[in-house]
Write a protein that holds these residues in place. Structure first.
Motif, PDB file in Angstrom:
ATOM      1  N   ILE A   1       8.141  39.631  30.840  1.00  0.00           N
ATOM      2  CA  ILE A   1       8.714  38.811  29.780  1.00  0.00           C
ATOM      3  C   ILE A   1      10.222  38.711  29.985  1.00  0.00           C
ATOM      4  CG2 ILE A   1       6.903  39.333  28.107  1.00  0.00           C
ATOM      5  CD1 ILE A   1       8.788  41.302  26.780  1.00  0.00           C
ATOM      6  N   MET A   2      10.790  37.602  29.495  1.00  0.00           N
ATOM      7  CA  MET A   2      12.225  37.383  29.639  1.00  0.00           C
ATOM      8  C   MET A   2      12.790  36.914  28.302  1.00  0.00           C
ATOM      9  SD  MET A   2      14.283  34.953  32.363  1.00  0.00           S
ATOM     10  CE  MET A   2      13.517  33.415  31.821  1.00  0.00           C
ATOM     11  N   ILE A   3      13.743  37.674  27.777  1.00  0.00           N
ATOM     12  CA  ILE A   3      14.453  37.309  26.550  1.00  0.00           C
ATOM     13  C   ILE A   3      15.932  37.315  26.882  1.00  0.00           C
ATOM     14  CG2 ILE A   3      14.867  37.872  24.123  1.00  0.00           C
ATOM     15  CD1 ILE A   3      12.226  39.528  24.247  1.00  0.00           C
TER      16      ILE A   3
ATOM     17  N   ASP B   1      14.479  43.579  21.393  1.00  0.00           N
ATOM     18  CA  ASP B   1      14.133  42.715  22.514  1.00  0.00           C
ATOM     19  C   ASP B   1      14.334  43.444  23.840  1.00  0.00           C
ATOM     20  OD1 ASP B   1      13.444  40.601  20.868  1.00  0.00           O
ATOM     21  OD2 ASP B   1      15.442  39.709  20.926  1.00  0.00           O
ATOM     22  N   LEU B   2      15.395  44.239  23.917  1.00  0.00           N
ATOM     23  CA  LEU B   2      15.596  45.072  25.108  1.00  0.00           C
ATOM     24  C   LEU B   2      14.399  45.985  25.324  1.00  0.00           C
ATOM     25  CD1 LEU B   2      17.596  46.227  27.334  1.00  0.00           C
ATOM     26  CD2 LEU B   2      18.244  47.899  25.607  1.00  0.00           C
ATOM     27  N   ASP B   3      13.954  46.635  24.261  1.00  0.00           N
ATOM     28  CA  ASP B   3      12.825  47.557  24.373  1.00  0.00           C
ATOM     29  C   ASP B   3      11.546  46.838  24.790  1.00  0.00           C
ATOM     30  OD1 ASP B   3      14.477  49.629  23.638  1.00  0.00           O
ATOM     31  OD2 ASP B   3      13.852  49.634  21.534  1.00  0.00           O
ATOM     32  N   ARG B   4      11.324  45.633  24.263  1.00  0.00           N
ATOM     33  CA  ARG B   4      10.130  44.859  24.629  1.00  0.00           C
ATOM     34  C   ARG B   4      10.123  44.545  26.117  1.00  0.00           C
ATOM     35  NH1 ARG B   4       9.908  39.525  21.698  1.00  0.00           N
ATOM     36  NH2 ARG B   4       8.039  39.291  23.003  1.00  0.00           N
ATOM     37  N   MET B   5      11.273  44.094  26.610  1.00  0.00           N
ATOM     38  CA  MET B   5      11.342  43.778  28.045  1.00  0.00           C
ATOM     39  C   MET B   5      11.173  45.008  28.905  1.00  0.00           C
ATOM     40  SD  MET B   5      14.117  40.737  28.685  1.00  0.00           S
ATOM     41  CE  MET B   5      15.372  41.334  27.557  1.00  0.00           C
TER      42      MET B   5
ATOM     43  N   ASN C   1       8.301  45.066  31.544  1.00  0.00           N
ATOM     44  CA  ASN C   1       8.799  44.855  32.902  1.00  0.00           C
ATOM     45  C   ASN C   1       8.967  46.149  33.694  1.00  0.00           C
ATOM     46  OD1 ASN C   1       8.904  42.245  31.970  1.00  0.00           O
ATOM     47  ND2 ASN C   1      11.125  42.073  32.008  1.00  0.00           N
ATOM     48  N   ILE C   2       9.431  47.207  33.035  1.00  0.00           N
ATOM     49  CA  ILE C   2       9.621  48.478  33.748  1.00  0.00           C
ATOM     50  C   ILE C   2       8.387  49.366  33.621  1.00  0.00           C
ATOM     51  CG2 ILE C   2      10.985  50.588  33.936  1.00  0.00           C
ATOM     52  CD1 ILE C   2      13.388  49.076  32.921  1.00  0.00           C
ATOM     53  N   ARG C   3       8.056  49.749  32.396  1.00  0.00           N
ATOM     54  CA  ARG C   3       6.895  50.633  32.235  1.00  0.00           C
ATOM     55  C   ARG C   3       5.622  49.957  32.748  1.00  0.00           C
ATOM     56  NH1 ARG C   3       4.951  55.081  29.101  1.00  0.00           N
ATOM     57  NH2 ARG C   3       2.720  54.823  28.697  1.00  0.00           N
ATOM     58  N   GLY C   4       5.459  48.665  32.434  1.00  0.00           N
ATOM     59  CA  GLY C   4       4.264  47.961  32.886  1.00  0.00           C
ATOM     60  C   GLY C   4       4.142  47.957  34.399  1.00  0.00           C
TER      61      GLY C   4
ATOM     62  N   VAL D   1      17.868  41.369  33.689  1.00  0.00           N
ATOM     63  CA  VAL D   1      18.225  41.825  35.032  1.00  0.00           C
ATOM     64  C   VAL D   1      18.150  43.352  35.126  1.00  0.00           C
ATOM     65  CG1 VAL D   1      20.164  42.050  36.637  1.00  0.00           C
ATOM     66  CG2 VAL D   1      19.574  39.823  35.700  1.00  0.00           C
ATOM     67  N   ALA D   2      18.551  44.037  34.059  1.00  0.00           N
ATOM     68  CA  ALA D   2      18.459  45.503  34.070  1.00  0.00           C
ATOM     69  C   ALA D   2      17.015  45.946  34.297  1.00  0.00           C
ATOM     70  CB  ALA D   2      19.002  46.070  32.765  1.00  0.00           C
ATOM     71  N   SER D   3      16.079  45.260  33.650  1.00  0.00           N
ATOM     72  CA  SER D   3      14.672  45.627  33.814  1.00  0.00           C
ATOM     73  C   SER D   3      14.187  45.320  35.227  1.00  0.00           C
ATOM     74  CB  SER D   3      13.800  44.914  32.774  1.00  0.00           C
ATOM     75  OG  SER D   3      13.683  43.527  33.035  1.00  0.00           O
ATOM     76  N   LYS D   4      14.643  44.224  35.802  1.00  0.00           N
ATOM     77  CA  LYS D   4      14.174  43.851  37.131  1.00  0.00           C
ATOM     78  C   LYS D   4      14.858  44.659  38.235  1.00  0.00           C
ATOM     79  CE  LYS D   4      11.053  40.830  36.106  1.00  0.00           C
ATOM     80  NZ  LYS D   4       9.633  41.097  36.441  1.00  0.00           N
ATOM     81  N   ALA D   5      16.097  45.085  38.009  1.00  0.00           N
ATOM     82  CA  ALA D   5      16.740  45.982  38.964  1.00  0.00           C
ATOM     83  C   ALA D   5      15.967  47.294  39.054  1.00  0.00           C
ATOM     84  CB  ALA D   5      18.190  46.231  38.567  1.00  0.00           C
TER      85      ALA D   5
END
Length: 247
Positions: free
Chosen positions: A96-98, A109-113, A117-120, A157-161
């Motif tokens: 997801i992207m917010i 929203d940070l926590d959702r991503m 994105n990270i835990r998933g 980007v933090a989640s994708k890094a």
């Protein structure tokens, strides 16, 4: 099409019911894979895709569950193995992207991503590392914005890094198992996830940003995934930027 036969190989594509995920599913089916189309909330769309594939003579099933829920993902992997006899490729397109400035972004929203994105990605990669057969591949998804650093993308980007980092570590942890682990980092791609919330001027500007002067398509990205899932056995522990030369 891949240059090596994929007959008898099995892939699980998370987020496989929409956008890039759907293009990946369709490409892998065309390459001879049996594919499990994962969905989180849109079961009907996933089952519609499966119906189209099977009606055309392909092999596919749908599996559901929250990618960040380890029990749900264990059950999904169990279902794929029970149906097809094993798993060779796992592609993590679910995400997801917010967007919003770091100074004002709602931390919920940070926590959702981060959860998706990270835990998933971590949960699915963990199951994949335990189950994928020799000769298989794990393909995670990052973003070109880890390089371009566009404003308002900070949390995403933090989640994708983090995805990139865990991908490179996992490739090394699977030494000796003949399993490749890579990440694909698309640039601006014409999907609902990308287009949502952007006005026409912004879309046009982004479409001209790459030297090829167009937006990417889901099929462009799926082509790279198909290579990593099949013939590209010497590409391992890499982040592949699929962006038309944007960065």
């Amino acid at each position: 099409m891949s240059t090596t036969s994929s007959t008898g190989r099995v892939a699980l594509v998370t987020g496989g019911s929409g956008g890039i995920g759907q293009a990946v599913v369709e490409r892998l089916v065309a390459d001879g894979f049996s594919v499990a189309v994962h969905y989180a909330g849109n079961r009907a769309k996933a089952e519609e895709l499966v119906e189209r594939i099977t009606s055309a003579g392909g092999s596919a099933i749908s599996v559901g569950g929250d990618v960040a829920d380890e029990d749900a993902m264990q059950a999904a992997f169990d279902e794929v193995e029970a149906r097809f006899g094993g798993i060779d490729v796992v592609v993590n397109t679910a995400g997801i992207m917010i967007l919003g400035p770091i100074a004002t972004l709602d931390l919920a929203d940070l926590d959702r991503m981060h959860r998706t994105n990270i835990r998933g990605t971590f949960v699915v990669s963990q199951q994949a590392a335990r189950r994928i057969r020799a000769g298989g591949a794990i393909v995670n998804f990052s973003t070109t914005v880890t390089r371009t650093s566009f404003e308002s993308y900070g949390a995403y980007v933090a989640s994708k890094a983090a995805v990139e980092a865990m991908t490179l570590v996992l490739a090394r942890e699977l030494r000796g198992k003949d399993i490749t682990v890579n990440a694909v980092a698309p640039g601006p791609t014409a999907t609902p996830l990308f287009l949502d919330g952007k006005d026409e001027q912004t879309v046009q500007e982004l479409s001209k940003a790459a030297p090829l002067e167009r937006l990417g398509t889901p099929e462009d990205v799926a082509e790279t995934v198909a290579s990593l899932a099949g013939p590209a056995r010497w590409v391992n522990g890499q982040v592949i930027f699929v962006n038309g030369g944007l960065a």
